[in-house]
Design a protein around this motif. Structure first.
Motif, PDB file in Angstrom:
ATOM      1  N   ASN A  91       4.091 -49.967  32.862  1.00 28.88           N
ATOM      2  CA  ASN A  91       5.287 -50.342  32.100  1.00 28.88           C
ATOM      3  C   ASN A  91       5.082 -51.587  31.249  1.00 28.88           C
ATOM      4  O   ASN A  91       6.061 -52.234  30.858  1.00 28.88           O
ATOM      5  CB  ASN A  91       6.478 -50.555  33.035  1.00 28.88           C
ATOM      6  N   GLU A  92       3.823 -51.921  30.929  1.00 31.75           N
ATOM      7  CA  GLU A  92       3.619 -53.079  30.066  1.00 31.75           C
ATOM      8  C   GLU A  92       4.221 -52.807  28.686  1.00 31.75           C
ATOM      9  O   GLU A  92       4.305 -51.648  28.232  1.00 31.75           O
ATOM     10  CB  GLU A  92       2.138 -53.436  29.967  1.00 31.75           C
ATOM     11  N   GLU A  93       4.650 -53.865  28.017  1.00 35.77           N
ATOM     12  CA  GLU A  93       5.453 -53.718  26.802  1.00 35.77           C
ATOM     13  C   GLU A  93       4.750 -52.926  25.710  1.00 35.77           C
ATOM     14  O   GLU A  93       5.368 -52.093  25.046  1.00 35.77           O
ATOM     15  CB  GLU A  93       5.834 -55.116  26.277  1.00 35.77           C
ATOM     16  N   GLU A  94       3.467 -53.177  25.491  1.00 34.96           N
ATOM     17  CA  GLU A  94       2.743 -52.461  24.436  1.00 34.96           C
ATOM     18  C   GLU A  94       2.766 -50.957  24.681  1.00 34.96           C
ATOM     19  O   GLU A  94       2.945 -50.159  23.757  1.00 34.96           O
ATOM     20  CB  GLU A  94       1.291 -52.940  24.365  1.00 34.96           C
TER      21      GLU A  94
ATOM     22  N   ARG B 126       6.301 -49.529  24.050  1.00 34.62           N
ATOM     23  CA  ARG B 126       6.601 -49.473  22.612  1.00 34.62           C
ATOM     24  C   ARG B 126       5.898 -48.276  21.970  1.00 34.62           C
ATOM     25  O   ARG B 126       6.487 -47.562  21.146  1.00 34.62           O
ATOM     26  CB  ARG B 126       6.183 -50.773  21.927  1.00 34.62           C
TER      27      ARG B 126
ATOM     28  N   LEU C 278      13.012 -52.935  25.909  1.00 31.14           N
ATOM     29  CA  LEU C 278      12.304 -53.189  24.657  1.00 31.14           C
ATOM     30  C   LEU C 278      13.283 -53.654  23.584  1.00 31.14           C
ATOM     31  O   LEU C 278      14.284 -52.984  23.328  1.00 31.14           O
ATOM     32  CB  LEU C 278      11.607 -51.919  24.169  1.00 31.14           C
TER      33      LEU C 278
END
Length: 287
Positions: free
Chosen positions: A110-113, A116, A158
């Motif tokens: 679930n890391e932001e990059e 996205r 996000l």
């Protein structure tokens, strides 16, 4: 089990472009296309492959089914239903860890990059499949769809995502240096082009067989950007693209003409609300 969906105001509502796109666009080809595009991000596909038995066709199909169910709740459900579904998804993803085999490092799925990229691939896929299926959207309406989907992104935490179609295209172009057809991506693509799917699944309808729609994965693949197909080792093929466009238009026409009793309840209810606000301009719908 699919969550209960109560069409109303929710995140979007009957006057939104999102409701128009998602009541007219064949959902399964769009979801498969999104998966094929998402798979080109090494960490995305490794996170999926290492936490899901993609070599099992039933597991892969169930995973896509859950994605379509989540999207239905998020799009047509009340705000409370959408937030509940998103919270449940966040809890699941928060527990998942992947191994970057290029660097030997662990990473959170679930890391932001990663989130996205998944979001943008999905938004891009629905817009692309909608257009090819014959859903007529102006440039302003395409921008509005991307902007509305920022609300979906906020559900998973996000905030920094493209706000119009131009920004979305720029983001996808900017990501190309970071993408590649890893072995995991090629395996995922191979599995995605083989399922035998029914017409009802292609348009999120209730469980009644209406005949088979083979090679939905191949249909989805033909709609990918040329650069994505080239990463997978396939040259552009205008004949395949034309055939895909024709098939998607036919699929949409068949689904739109489907008897009401065979249409998914949330789609049926949403269409009714959309007709109501069109027939009575001043009408409103409670969330």
């Amino acid at each position: 089990m699919k969550a209960t969906v109560t069409p109303g105001g929710g995140l979007f509502g009957p006057r939104s472009i999102s409701w128009r796109v998602h009541t007219e666009t064949p959902g399964w080809p769009a979801a498969v296309r999104a998966f094929q595009l998402q798979s080109l991000h090494p960490r995305t596909i490794r996170g999926i492959a290492q936490n899901c038995l993609l070599d099992d066709p039933e597991v892969s199909r169930a995973r896509l089914r859950r994605q379509l169910d989540y999207l239905a709740v998020r799009t047509f459900g009340t705000r409370e239903q959408a937030e509940h579904a998103a919270e449940r998804a966040r809890r699941v993803h928060a527990r998942l860890i992947g191994l970057d085999t290029d660097t030997g490092t662990l990473f959170r799925v679930n890391e932001e990059e990663n989130l996205r990229w998944v979001h943008c691939a999905e938004v891009s896929s629905y817009l692309e499949v909608a257009g090819r299926a014959g859903v007529r959207l102006s440039a302003a309406e395409r921008d509005a769809y991307v902007a509305e989907q920022c609300r979906s992104a906020r559900l998973v935490g996000l905030g920094d995502v493209p706000r119009d179609a131009g920004e979305l295209d720029d983001y996808l172009d900017g990501m190309r240096p970071y993408l590649s057809a890893t072995q995991e991506a090629r395996d995922a693509l191979r599995r995605s082009v083989s399922p035998q799917l029914s017409l009802r699944l292609a348009f999120i309808a209730p469980p009644l067989a209406l005949g088979s729609l083979p090679a939905v994965g191949a249909l989805a693949f033909a709609t990918l950007p040329a650069w994505a197909r080239q990463m997978y080792g396939c040259r552009g093929n205008r004949a395949a693209e034309f055939a895909a466009d024709t098939a998607l238009k036919a699929l949409r026409a068949a689904a739109m003409a489907m008897p009401e009793r065979l249409v998914a309840p949330e789609i049926r209810a949403a269409r009714g609300l959309m007709r109501a606000v069109t027939e009575v301009p001043g009408a409103d719908v409670a969330a």
